[in-house]
Write a protein that holds these residues in place. Structure first.
Motif, PDB file in Angstrom:
ATOM      1  N   UNK A 162       0.817  -1.218   0.000  1.00  0.00           N
ATOM      2  CA  UNK A 162       0.000   0.000   0.000  1.00  0.00           C
ATOM      3  C   UNK A 162       0.846   1.262   0.000  1.00  0.00           C
ATOM      4  N   UNK A 163       2.143   1.139   0.257  1.00  0.00           N
ATOM      5  CA  UNK A 163       3.053   2.282   0.202  1.00  0.00           C
ATOM      6  C   UNK A 163       4.324   1.864  -0.507  1.00  0.00           C
ATOM      7  N   UNK A 164       4.743   2.640  -1.514  1.00  0.00           N
ATOM      8  CA  UNK A 164       5.984   2.381  -2.235  1.00  0.00           C
ATOM      9  C   UNK A 164       6.705   3.706  -2.431  1.00  0.00           C
ATOM     10  N   UNK A 165       7.868   3.837  -1.811  1.00  0.00           N
ATOM     11  CA  UNK A 165       8.650   5.070  -1.908  1.00  0.00           C
ATOM     12  C   UNK A 165      10.041   4.741  -2.430  1.00  0.00           C
ATOM     13  N   UNK A 166      10.441   5.440  -3.471  1.00  0.00           N
ATOM     14  CA  UNK A 166      11.751   5.268  -4.092  1.00  0.00           C
ATOM     15  C   UNK A 166      12.745   6.173  -3.362  1.00  0.00           C
ATOM     16  N   UNK A 167      13.658   5.599  -2.613  1.00  0.00           N
ATOM     17  CA  UNK A 167      14.627   6.393  -1.864  1.00  0.00           C
ATOM     18  C   UNK A 167      15.730   6.948  -2.764  1.00  0.00           C
ATOM     19  N   UNK A 168      15.865   6.418  -3.963  1.00  0.00           N
ATOM     20  CA  UNK A 168      16.857   6.924  -4.906  1.00  0.00           C
ATOM     21  C   UNK A 168      16.429   8.256  -5.509  1.00  0.00           C
ATOM     22  N   UNK A 169      15.119   8.442  -5.641  1.00  0.00           N
ATOM     23  CA  UNK A 169      14.601   9.670  -6.272  1.00  0.00           C
ATOM     24  C   UNK A 169      13.724  10.504  -5.346  1.00  0.00           C
ATOM     25  N   UNK A 170      13.301   9.937  -4.205  1.00  0.00           N
ATOM     26  CA  UNK A 170      12.393  10.647  -3.304  1.00  0.00           C
ATOM     27  C   UNK A 170      10.943  10.584  -3.720  1.00  0.00           C
ATOM     28  N   UNK A 171      10.614   9.791  -4.741  1.00  0.00           N
ATOM     29  CA  UNK A 171       9.241   9.715  -5.245  1.00  0.00           C
ATOM     30  C   UNK A 171       8.424   8.690  -4.464  1.00  0.00           C
ATOM     31  N   UNK A 172       7.141   8.995  -4.284  1.00  0.00           N
ATOM     32  CA  UNK A 172       6.170   8.041  -3.746  1.00  0.00           C
ATOM     33  C   UNK A 172       5.163   7.735  -4.837  1.00  0.00           C
ATOM     34  N   UNK A 173       4.908   6.456  -5.076  1.00  0.00           N
ATOM     35  CA  UNK A 173       4.093   6.059  -6.218  1.00  0.00           C
ATOM     36  C   UNK A 173       2.660   5.674  -5.851  1.00  0.00           C
ATOM     37  N   UNK A 174       2.396   5.464  -4.579  1.00  0.00           N
ATOM     38  CA  UNK A 174       1.079   5.020  -4.136  1.00  0.00           C
ATOM     39  C   UNK A 174       0.304   6.159  -3.499  1.00  0.00           C
ATOM     40  N   UNK A 175      -1.033   5.997  -3.485  1.00  0.00           N
ATOM     41  CA  UNK A 175      -1.915   7.017  -2.921  1.00  0.00           C
ATOM     42  C   UNK A 175      -2.344   6.696  -1.494  1.00  0.00           C
ATOM     43  N   UNK A 176      -1.880   5.575  -0.941  1.00  0.00           N
ATOM     44  CA  UNK A 176      -2.170   5.234   0.446  1.00  0.00           C
ATOM     45  C   UNK A 176      -3.505   4.560   0.683  1.00  0.00           C
ATOM     46  N   UNK A 177      -4.160   4.096  -0.386  1.00  0.00           N
ATOM     47  CA  UNK A 177      -5.462   3.469  -0.190  1.00  0.00           C
ATOM     48  C   UNK A 177      -5.322   1.992   0.148  1.00  0.00           C
ATOM     49  N   UNK A 178      -6.353   1.434   0.770  1.00  0.00           N
ATOM     50  CA  UNK A 178      -6.344   0.031   1.145  1.00  0.00           C
ATOM     51  C   UNK A 178      -6.650  -0.835  -0.072  1.00  0.00           C
ATOM     52  N   UNK A 179      -6.199  -2.081  -0.015  1.00  0.00           N
ATOM     53  CA  UNK A 179      -6.355  -2.984  -1.147  1.00  0.00           C
ATOM     54  C   UNK A 179      -7.784  -3.504  -1.246  1.00  0.00           C
ATOM     55  N   UNK A 180      -8.214  -3.735  -2.476  1.00  0.00           N
ATOM     56  CA  UNK A 180      -9.509  -4.345  -2.765  1.00  0.00           C
ATOM     57  C   UNK A 180      -9.263  -5.477  -3.754  1.00  0.00           C
ATOM     58  N   UNK A 181      -9.477  -6.711  -3.307  1.00  0.00           N
ATOM     59  CA  UNK A 181      -9.192  -7.893  -4.110  1.00  0.00           C
ATOM     60  C   UNK A 181      -7.738  -7.895  -4.598  1.00  0.00           C
ATOM     61  N   UNK A 182      -6.831  -7.546  -3.685  1.00  0.00           N
ATOM     62  CA  UNK A 182      -5.420  -7.495  -4.038  1.00  0.00           C
ATOM     63  C   UNK A 182      -4.683  -8.777  -3.726  1.00  0.00           C
ATOM     64  N   UNK A 183      -4.907  -9.308  -2.525  1.00  0.00           N
ATOM     65  CA  UNK A 183      -4.187 -10.491  -2.067  1.00  0.00           C
ATOM     66  C   UNK A 183      -5.188 -11.555  -1.644  1.00  0.00           C
ATOM     67  N   UNK A 184      -4.981 -12.788  -2.106  1.00  0.00           N
ATOM     68  CA  UNK A 184      -5.932 -13.821  -1.735  1.00  0.00           C
ATOM     69  C   UNK A 184      -5.620 -15.173  -2.343  1.00  0.00           C
ATOM     70  N   UNK A 185      -6.526 -16.112  -2.072  1.00  0.00           N
ATOM     71  CA  UNK A 185      -6.485 -17.465  -2.623  1.00  0.00           C
ATOM     72  C   UNK A 185      -7.411 -17.510  -3.831  1.00  0.00           C
ATOM     73  N   UNK A 186      -6.905 -18.022  -4.941  1.00  0.00           N
ATOM     74  CA  UNK A 186      -7.655 -18.008  -6.197  1.00  0.00           C
ATOM     75  C   UNK A 186      -8.404 -19.319  -6.409  1.00  0.00           C
ATOM     76  N   UNK A 187      -9.676 -19.165  -6.728  1.00  0.00           N
ATOM     77  CA  UNK A 187     -10.538 -20.290  -7.094  1.00  0.00           C
ATOM     78  C   UNK A 187     -11.360 -19.874  -8.307  1.00  0.00           C
ATOM     79  N   UNK A 188     -11.991 -20.826  -8.994  1.00  0.00           N
ATOM     80  CA  UNK A 188     -12.751 -20.482 -10.197  1.00  0.00           C
ATOM     81  C   UNK A 188     -13.951 -19.596  -9.888  1.00  0.00           C
ATOM     82  N   UNK A 189     -14.331 -18.802 -10.895  1.00  0.00           N
ATOM     83  CA  UNK A 189     -15.518 -17.955 -10.760  1.00  0.00           C
ATOM     84  C   UNK A 189     -15.372 -16.934  -9.660  1.00  0.00           C
TER      85      UNK A 189
END
Length: 284
Positions: A39-66
């Motif tokens: 949910x947070x990704x910051x590049x310390x080489x450039x000082x850039x942050x690429x994420x908006x800080x929002x929570x995941x929706x269907x991001x991580x899980x166990x995959x089954x059909x349908x």
């Protein structure tokens, strides 16, 4: 009486966002994972942050059909943990008895991060597992995806949602998140050619990604899954930096012969190429 009964109930098993958020830092980047999703990704080489800080929706899980997949945000129990200063573990448990463990650790060399997953189901038909990246802002990044011979998705892209599977629609097992002065890359550390995929969703100016590992068949007999190792890193410069690194890694891993040494003479006479789309892709 109602107040006393409520006071006697066990504490809520799901930790708050602050409690479940786990951070790691290397010389090149800072990441924070929540419920197994970045949910947070910051590049310390450039000082850039690429994420908006929002929570995941269907991001991580166990995959089954349908629509039978189990997503971490719906888990009954979330158990964040640490194994030393450079490793974070998130375990999701559902009422069904299914369990998914996502482990993130800092690599010993290079300043990268390694992500692994293991899942266990209570019934057969477990297709695979996925970890996600949530809320990549289109004002900060564009995606460079080696699919459909190479596509770039940026602000206002005519794209809603799609899954690109390797081998096939996803032509190289990596993806680049390009910022203004640098970026972030993700690739599969997989020398065994396992089936895998990447899901991409674009809505409200944000990109959500999901990196999948699929079980081998027969899927009807599968009740467990172990992911490939996914490597995530940061860089300074344009997309050619991680693309070159990936090419060099592939050359070492697969013992590839450089194109100039294997190119037949007739290849110089090619004037046009037609590519036919096949397999799953974007919807909309």
């Amino acid at each position: 009486m109602l107040f006393l009964l409520l006071a006697m109930l066990p504490a809520q098993r799901l930790p708050s966002a602050a409690q479940s958020r786990q951070s790691l830092e290397t010389p090149t980047g800072t990441v924070a994972f929540e419920n197994g999703a970045l949910v947070t990704a910051r590049n310390r080489l450039t000082g850039e942050t690429y994420t908006a800080g929002q929570r995941a929706d269907r991001g991580t899980g166990i995959l089954r059909p349908g629509d039978q997949s189990e997503w971490a945000e719906t888990a009954t129990v979330q158990a964040p943990n640490a194994d030393g200063p450079q490793k974070r573990i998130s375990e999701a448990r559902w009422d069904s008895g299914e369990v998914l463990t996502t482990t993130v650790e800092a690599a010993r060399e290079g300043g990268d991060f390694l992500i692994r997953q293991s899942g266990r189901g209570t019934t057969a038909g477990l297709w695979g597992c996925q970890w996600g990246i949530a809320g990549l802002s289109d004002s900060a990044v564009s995606l460079i995806v080696p699919a459909w011979s190479g596509i770039r998705l940026g602000k206002g892209a005519p794209f809603q949602e799609g899954v690109f599977d390797w081998p096939g629609g996803w032509e190289a097992q990596m993806l680049i998140v390009q910022g203004k002065r640098g970026g972030m890359w993700i690739r599969a550390e997989d020398a065994d050619d396992r089936f895998k995929g990447v899901s991409i969703r674009y809505r409200s100016g944000k990109f959500d990604l999901g990196f999948r590992t699929y079980n081998e068949g027969p899927l009807e007999a599968r009740t467990t899954v172990e992911s490939v190792v996914w490597r995530l890193g940061f860089y300074q410069g344009d997309w050619r930096v991680p693309a070159r690194q990936f090419r060099e890694w592939m050359a070492r891993t697969a013992a590839l012969t450089p194109v100039p040494k294997q190119q037949p003479a007739w290849a110089d006479e090619i004037r046009s190429v037609v590519i036919l789309r096949s397999g799953r892709g974007a919807n909309g």
